[in-house]
Every structure is written in C-alpha cells, then in structure tokens.
Design a protein around this motif. Structure first.
Motif, PDB file in Angstrom:
ATOM      1  N   PHE A 150      20.676 116.133  49.537  1.00 52.15           N
ATOM      2  CA  PHE A 150      21.464 116.023  48.988  1.00 52.15           C
ATOM      3  C   PHE A 150      21.989 115.996  47.520  1.00 52.15           C
ATOM      4  CE2 PHE A 150      17.386 114.232  51.522  1.00 52.15           C
ATOM      5  CZ  PHE A 150      17.826 112.992  51.047  1.00 52.15           C
ATOM      6  N   ARG A 151      22.157 115.032  47.163  1.00 49.11           N
ATOM      7  CA  ARG A 151      22.618 115.901  45.716  1.00 49.11           C
ATOM      8  C   ARG A 151      23.616 114.821  44.173  1.00 49.11           C
ATOM      9  NH1 ARG A 151      27.552 115.636  48.985  1.00 49.11           N
ATOM     10  NH2 ARG A 151      28.777 114.052  47.782  1.00 49.11           N
ATOM     11  N   ARG A 152      23.309 114.724  43.394  1.00 45.79           N
ATOM     12  CA  ARG A 152      23.444 113.699  42.579  1.00 45.79           C
ATOM     13  C   ARG A 152      23.760 114.392  40.364  1.00 45.79           C
ATOM     14  NH1 ARG A 152      18.493 110.364  40.145  1.00 45.79           N
ATOM     15  NH2 ARG A 152      17.835 111.868  39.550  1.00 45.79           N
TER      16      ARG A 152
ATOM     17  N   LYS B 178      24.572 113.852  36.577  1.00 38.75           N
ATOM     18  CA  LYS B 178      24.759 112.915  35.462  1.00 38.75           C
ATOM     19  C   LYS B 178      25.877 112.395  34.626  1.00 38.75           C
ATOM     20  CE  LYS B 178      20.435 115.787  34.221  1.00 38.75           C
ATOM     21  NZ  LYS B 178      19.735 117.243  33.224  1.00 38.75           N
TER      22      LYS B 178
ATOM     23  N   PHE C  77      21.750 109.105  35.101  1.00 35.84           N
ATOM     24  CA  PHE C  77      22.299 109.596  36.274  1.00 35.84           C
ATOM     25  C   PHE C  77      22.812 108.886  37.214  1.00 35.84           C
ATOM     26  CE2 PHE C  77      18.305 111.235  34.723  1.00 35.84           C
ATOM     27  CZ  PHE C  77      18.511 112.375  34.601  1.00 35.84           C
ATOM     28  N   ASP C  78      23.921 109.124  37.984  1.00 30.03           N
ATOM     29  CA  ASP C  78      24.817 108.598  38.619  1.00 30.03           C
ATOM     30  C   ASP C  78      23.665 108.828  40.308  1.00 30.03           C
ATOM     31  OD1 ASP C  78      26.961 107.404  40.259  1.00 30.03           O
ATOM     32  OD2 ASP C  78      27.987 109.852  39.774  1.00 30.03           O
ATOM     33  N   ASP C  79      24.090 107.512  41.164  1.00 27.68           N
ATOM     34  CA  ASP C  79      23.161 107.358  42.983  1.00 27.68           C
ATOM     35  C   ASP C  79      23.660 108.853  43.341  1.00 27.68           C
ATOM     36  OD1 ASP C  79      23.950 104.903  42.325  1.00 27.68           O
ATOM     37  OD2 ASP C  79      26.283 104.756  42.850  1.00 27.68           O
ATOM     38  N   TRP C  80      21.934 108.698  44.357  1.00 28.95           N
ATOM     39  CA  TRP C  80      21.801 110.154  44.843  1.00 28.95           C
ATOM     40  C   TRP C  80      23.058 109.770  45.863  1.00 28.95           C
ATOM     41  CZ3 TRP C  80      19.669 114.318  44.332  1.00 28.95           C
ATOM     42  CH2 TRP C  80      18.428 114.612  43.625  1.00 28.95           C
ATOM     43  N   VAL C  81      24.096 111.041  46.156  1.00 33.85           N
ATOM     44  CA  VAL C  81      25.052 111.252  47.612  1.00 33.85           C
ATOM     45  C   VAL C  81      23.998 111.761  48.495  1.00 33.85           C
ATOM     46  CG1 VAL C  81      27.124 111.533  48.352  1.00 33.85           C
ATOM     47  CG2 VAL C  81      27.001 111.144  46.458  1.00 33.85           C
TER      48      VAL C  81
ATOM     49  N   ILE D 267      14.524 107.202  46.347  1.00 29.63           N
ATOM     50  CA  ILE D 267      15.530 106.480  47.190  1.00 29.63           C
ATOM     51  C   ILE D 267      14.420 105.235  47.947  1.00 29.63           C
ATOM     52  CG2 ILE D 267      17.429 106.426  47.865  1.00 29.63           C
ATOM     53  CD1 ILE D 267      17.642 109.276  47.537  1.00 29.63           C
TER      54      ILE D 267
ATOM     55  N   LEU E 159      24.517 106.397  49.356  1.00 32.58           N
ATOM     56  CA  LEU E 159      25.029 106.156  48.410  1.00 32.58           C
ATOM     57  C   LEU E 159      23.130 105.412  48.311  1.00 32.58           C
ATOM     58  CD1 LEU E 159      28.016 104.689  47.297  1.00 32.58           C
ATOM     59  CD2 LEU E 159      26.739 107.727  47.309  1.00 32.58           C
ATOM     60  N   SER E 160      22.154 106.013  47.740  1.00 32.00           N
ATOM     61  CA  SER E 160      20.664 105.584  46.409  1.00 32.00           C
ATOM     62  C   SER E 160      21.416 104.151  46.080  1.00 32.00           C
ATOM     63  CB  SER E 160      20.357 105.962  45.845  1.00 32.00           C
ATOM     64  OG  SER E 160      20.553 106.196  44.631  1.00 32.00           O
TER      65      SER E 160
END
Length: 203
Positions: free
Chosen positions: A97-99, A101, A121-125, A169, A196-197
């Motif tokens: 998981f990575r995300r 800002k 915050f951006d989506d979780w990848v 998520i 993507l979340s």
C-alpha cells in the motif's frame, strides 16, 4: 508432471519477493492421511481472518464482496448490471500500500525551504502480487477465469480484509491486471494487479 517447489521460491522467481510462505507437500491436492494441525501452536500469529484449504491461517487476506456491479455489454457497449458472488483472493497473495498527499509547495524568496499547503490525500495505490494455485475444489485456471470477470467490471469493487479495514478502504478500482504462467510449474499462475482506493464523494 507435478511441480515440487514451495510458494516462497515461486514468489521470488516471479516477482523477486522473499516471503516466509510455505506449503507442505507442495501442490498436492490431498493432504497426507491422518494429518492434523490441531496441535500446532502459532506464537506470532494471534488470529487470522481466513484459513486455507489445509486449515492453516492466512494473514492479511483480501476478498471481493459480491453484489450487483456495472459491466459493459460486449455487443452494444452499454452499461448493464451483473451479479457477482464473493471471491477470496488467492492465499499466496501479498499487498503493498502507498499513498501521497496533495501538497502545493510555494518557494519563498530569501528563505530556505518552501511553504506547504495540504489540500487532502491522494488515493491509496495497492500493488497486488500473488500466485494462483490448484486447490482440491478449484483449479488455478478456474480461479483465474473468475478473477478476470472481476477485472472486466466497469465499477468500483467492495473489498474486505484486515488491511483494508485498517486503512478504511471499502471500495477499490482495478487499474491494471497481468498474469503469466511460470515455466515448468503446472497448476501455478502468477498474477499482478494495481488497484486504487475509491471513496464515495457527495456533491
């Protein structure tokens, strides 16, 4: 021909991932007679949300939840509804998981550093790497066919699992999907996904 490799070497060969995942009696569809795991103690694993067909715990598993989803009709190209059943991602699957800002940085004249403005915050990848293995009740090919059906959805997918719940998520979109068959390993399919979340936004 029966492959005699453990899951850990296969994950390393397919993805370069070193992980302490082991399957005794590799890829046999039946357990040896009189084999029990009842007296096995797990000192590190406190609890798991799912167990494999051998009765061993699967830590941090993931599942797609069945409901009605949108899919494109292959003939007309129009959206239609399709009913999907719950699908557990293969046991030999690892998640990353990575995300990021959403930051805007402004340079400051005559000073060091920048002024940061945080807008959200951006989506979780979510990078997914795993092996689909033959099981007593389902072959690797059958599991792959089911997974492809999920990949073809034109919709976000409801998910469950400890890691997803920890990160809040609830739904994901499959952005990329790839699979291949490692050489000399029948009954084994390596696959990768990028998800993507997806958070519902109310306007």
């Amino acid at each position: 021909m029966d492959a005699r490799f453990g899951v850990a070497p296969l994950l390393k060969a397919a993805f370069g991932v070193n992980t302490p995942i082991f399957i005794p009696w590799a890829f046999q569809k039946k357990l040896p007679p009189k084999l029990k795991f009842d007296d096995v103690e797990f000192n590190i694993i406190e609890e798991s949300d799912r167990k494999s067909w051998m009765g061993t715990p699967i830590m941090f598993s993931g599942s797609f939840l069945g409901e009605n989803y949108n899919v494109y009709d292959k003939k007309t190209g129009e959206l239609e509804k399709v009913s999907m059943s719950n699908f557990d991602l293969p046991a030999a699957t690892v998640f990353q998981f990575r995300r990021a800002k959403n930051l805007v940085r402004t340079n400051v004249s005559g000073a060091n550093g920048t002024v940061k403005e945080l807008y959200g915050f951006d989506d979780w990848v979510i990078d997914v790497k795993g092996l689909i293995l033959d099981e007593p009740n389902q072959t690797a090919k059958e599991q792959l066919e089911e997974l492809i059906k999920w990949q073809e959805l034109a919709d976000s997918i409801s998910v469950s699992g400890d890691l997803f719940e920890t990160l809040n998520i609830e739904r994901v979109c499959i952005n990329e999907f790839e699979f291949n068959i490692p050489q000399g390993t029948p009954g084994v399919i390596a696959y990768t996904m990028t998800m993507l979340s997806d958070d519902p936004l109310e306007f």
